[in-house]
Scaffold this motif. Structure first.
Motif, PDB file in Angstrom:
ATOM      1  N   HIS A 327      -0.326  -9.415   7.753  1.00 48.12           N
ATOM      2  CA  HIS A 327       0.792  -9.411   8.701  1.00 48.12           C
ATOM      3  C   HIS A 327       0.511 -10.308   9.908  1.00 48.12           C
ATOM      4  O   HIS A 327       1.399 -11.047  10.363  1.00 48.12           O
ATOM      5  N   THR A 334       4.039 -13.178   4.566  1.00 47.07           N
ATOM      6  CA  THR A 334       4.578 -11.819   4.484  1.00 47.07           C
ATOM      7  C   THR A 334       6.098 -11.812   4.610  1.00 47.07           C
ATOM      8  O   THR A 334       6.769 -10.966   4.009  1.00 47.07           O
ATOM      9  N   TYR A 341       6.097  -4.634   2.682  1.00 48.98           N
ATOM     10  CA  TYR A 341       6.502  -3.641   3.672  1.00 48.98           C
ATOM     11  C   TYR A 341       7.417  -2.566   3.083  1.00 48.98           C
ATOM     12  O   TYR A 341       7.742  -1.598   3.784  1.00 48.98           O
ATOM     13  N   LEU A 365       3.088  -4.100  13.463  1.00 52.78           N
ATOM     14  CA  LEU A 365       3.210  -3.759  12.047  1.00 52.78           C
ATOM     15  C   LEU A 365       4.059  -2.513  11.865  1.00 52.78           C
ATOM     16  O   LEU A 365       4.851  -2.416  10.918  1.00 52.78           O
TER      17      LEU A 365
END
Length: 392
Positions: A327, A334, A341, A365
């Motif tokens: 991340h 990502t 996620y 995050l």
């Protein structure tokens, strides 16, 4: 039953009382008779250690009780421990001290139970007694040990002394990777075997290299290539098994077939492919601390593994452990792979594994996970418990 004290009391006629007549013993043990007196059971329980004079007169009682208990667990032979070995540790320590480790290694190779799991602990103690001698010539020791299992136990023991290798760590890492290819994958996660030992050996040695910046004498590209080869099966999804109860010509009923070179979905975290993936990501993390970027080969591997097996528990846990790395150091990657996620109740995922493992303080995050999962943003506490249950 009397307690088993270190110094058992001496039982004599005053304590046991006069023995009953034989007929009374037989009647007391009959189908319609009352249960024998508790004192009788005490005599039976202590009979293996009581002297013969004390047992005089109780012979009919003991014979009757033995008919009721033909297999007395106190006198039955105990199964050998998995740590039992035919060779004695002291003898091998003396041989290694007098004639060098190659003599002890040759003795291990010719043992009647050579390769048994008990030699893992024995080699741990042998190497620990003189790490410098045992790591001075790794190929020679492996040649004397002969068996791959003994070689795996030896390298696992030497891993505890990474600074003792005079020729650097490239040699033992290559040797361990070669043994991994020669041994079947770990079979039982609750009973470490040779394959798990050698996998732990090269992964721990490489972790030491990543964390200390040790020199691999120019062998890093070759070792990374070997790691990518080990991890390559994770980039191929498992074949959908046939309906339960059907059989193929080579597969019994109820067992899903696994093609050659293909991994099952229930991998353990000690499987070589999973260890290789973790080592590659750990190397990427070490690189990120230097130049703030991640190797392209590592990112491509993550993308392929995520697409093929991102919803498998062990793979998701491995990716989830490195989710903060991806991340913060590969935002473009990502963003292009939102599945990192995603959280779907009932399905393992890297994000769910990261939450279940205790995410710590990482607000950016957290926000990304929340924005990709509305349920998390609405009620983080409930969502956390849901993700934990999903992962476990």
């Amino acid at each position: 039953m009397l307690p088993l004290n270190p110094d058992p009391p001496v039982l004599g006629p005053a304590q046991t009382g006069p023995p009953h007549p034989p007929a009374a013993h037989q009647d007391g043990l009959g189908e319609t008779a009352v249960e024998p007196l508790a004192l009788w059971w005490q005599v039976w329980a202590w009979s293996p250690v009581l002297p013969a004079p004390v047992l005089d007169g109780f012979t009919p009682l003991l014979h009757a009780l033995r008919r009721l208990h033909p297999a007395d667990p106190r006198t039955a032979a105990r199964p050998r421990s998995r740590h039992h070995t035919a060779l004695a540790l002291d003898d091998l320590l003396d041989a290694a001290a007098k004639n060098g480790p190659l003599t002890a290694a040759a003795a291990l190779a010719t043992a009647p139970d050579a390769g048994a799991s008990g030699y893992a602990m024995m080699l741990h103690r042998l190497v620990g007694a003189d790490p410098g001698a045992w790591t001075a010539d790794v190929p020679a020791v492996l040649g004397a040990l002969a068996l791959p299992e003994l070689g795996a136990f030896y390298l696992a023991a030497a891993t505890h002394h990474p600074d003792a290798f005079p020729n650097g760590l490239a040699e033992p890492v290559h040797a361990a990777l070669t043994l991994t290819s020669a041994l079947p994958p770990p079979a039982d996660p609750h009973a470490p075997d040779a394959a798990e030992c050698v996998g732990r050996a090269w992964s721990n040695l490489l972790d030491h290299v990543w964390h200390t910046g040790s020199d691999l004498d120019g062998a890093l590209p070759t070792i990374l290539d070997r790691l990518h080869t080990l991890a390559a099966p994770l980039t191929r999804p498992t074949t959908t098994p046939p309906p339960t109860g059907t059989a193929t010509p080579t597969t019994p009923v109820g067992r899903a077939p696994v093609r050659e070179g293909e991994l099952s979905a229930d991998l353990t975290d000690t499987h070589p492919a999973v260890l290789a993936l973790r080592c590659i990501l750990s190397h990427a993390a070490a690189q990120a601390t230097k130049d703030k970027t991640l190797p392209g080969a590592a990112l491509q591997l993550v993308a392929d593994v995520l697409a093929a097996r991102g919803d498998e528990t062990t793979v998701a846990a491995t990716l989830g452990a490195h989710l903060p790395l991806l991340h913060h150091h590969a935002p473009a990657f990502t963003t292009a792979h939102p599945d990192l996620y995603a959280i779907v109740p009932g399905t393992p995922s890297p994000a769910a594994a990261w939450l279940a493992d205790g995410p710590g303080l990482d607000p950016p995050l957290h926000w990304t996970v929340a924005s990709s999962w509305p349920h998390y943003a609405a009620n983080p506490a409930v969502a956390w418990r849901s993700a934990w249950g999903t992962h476990c």
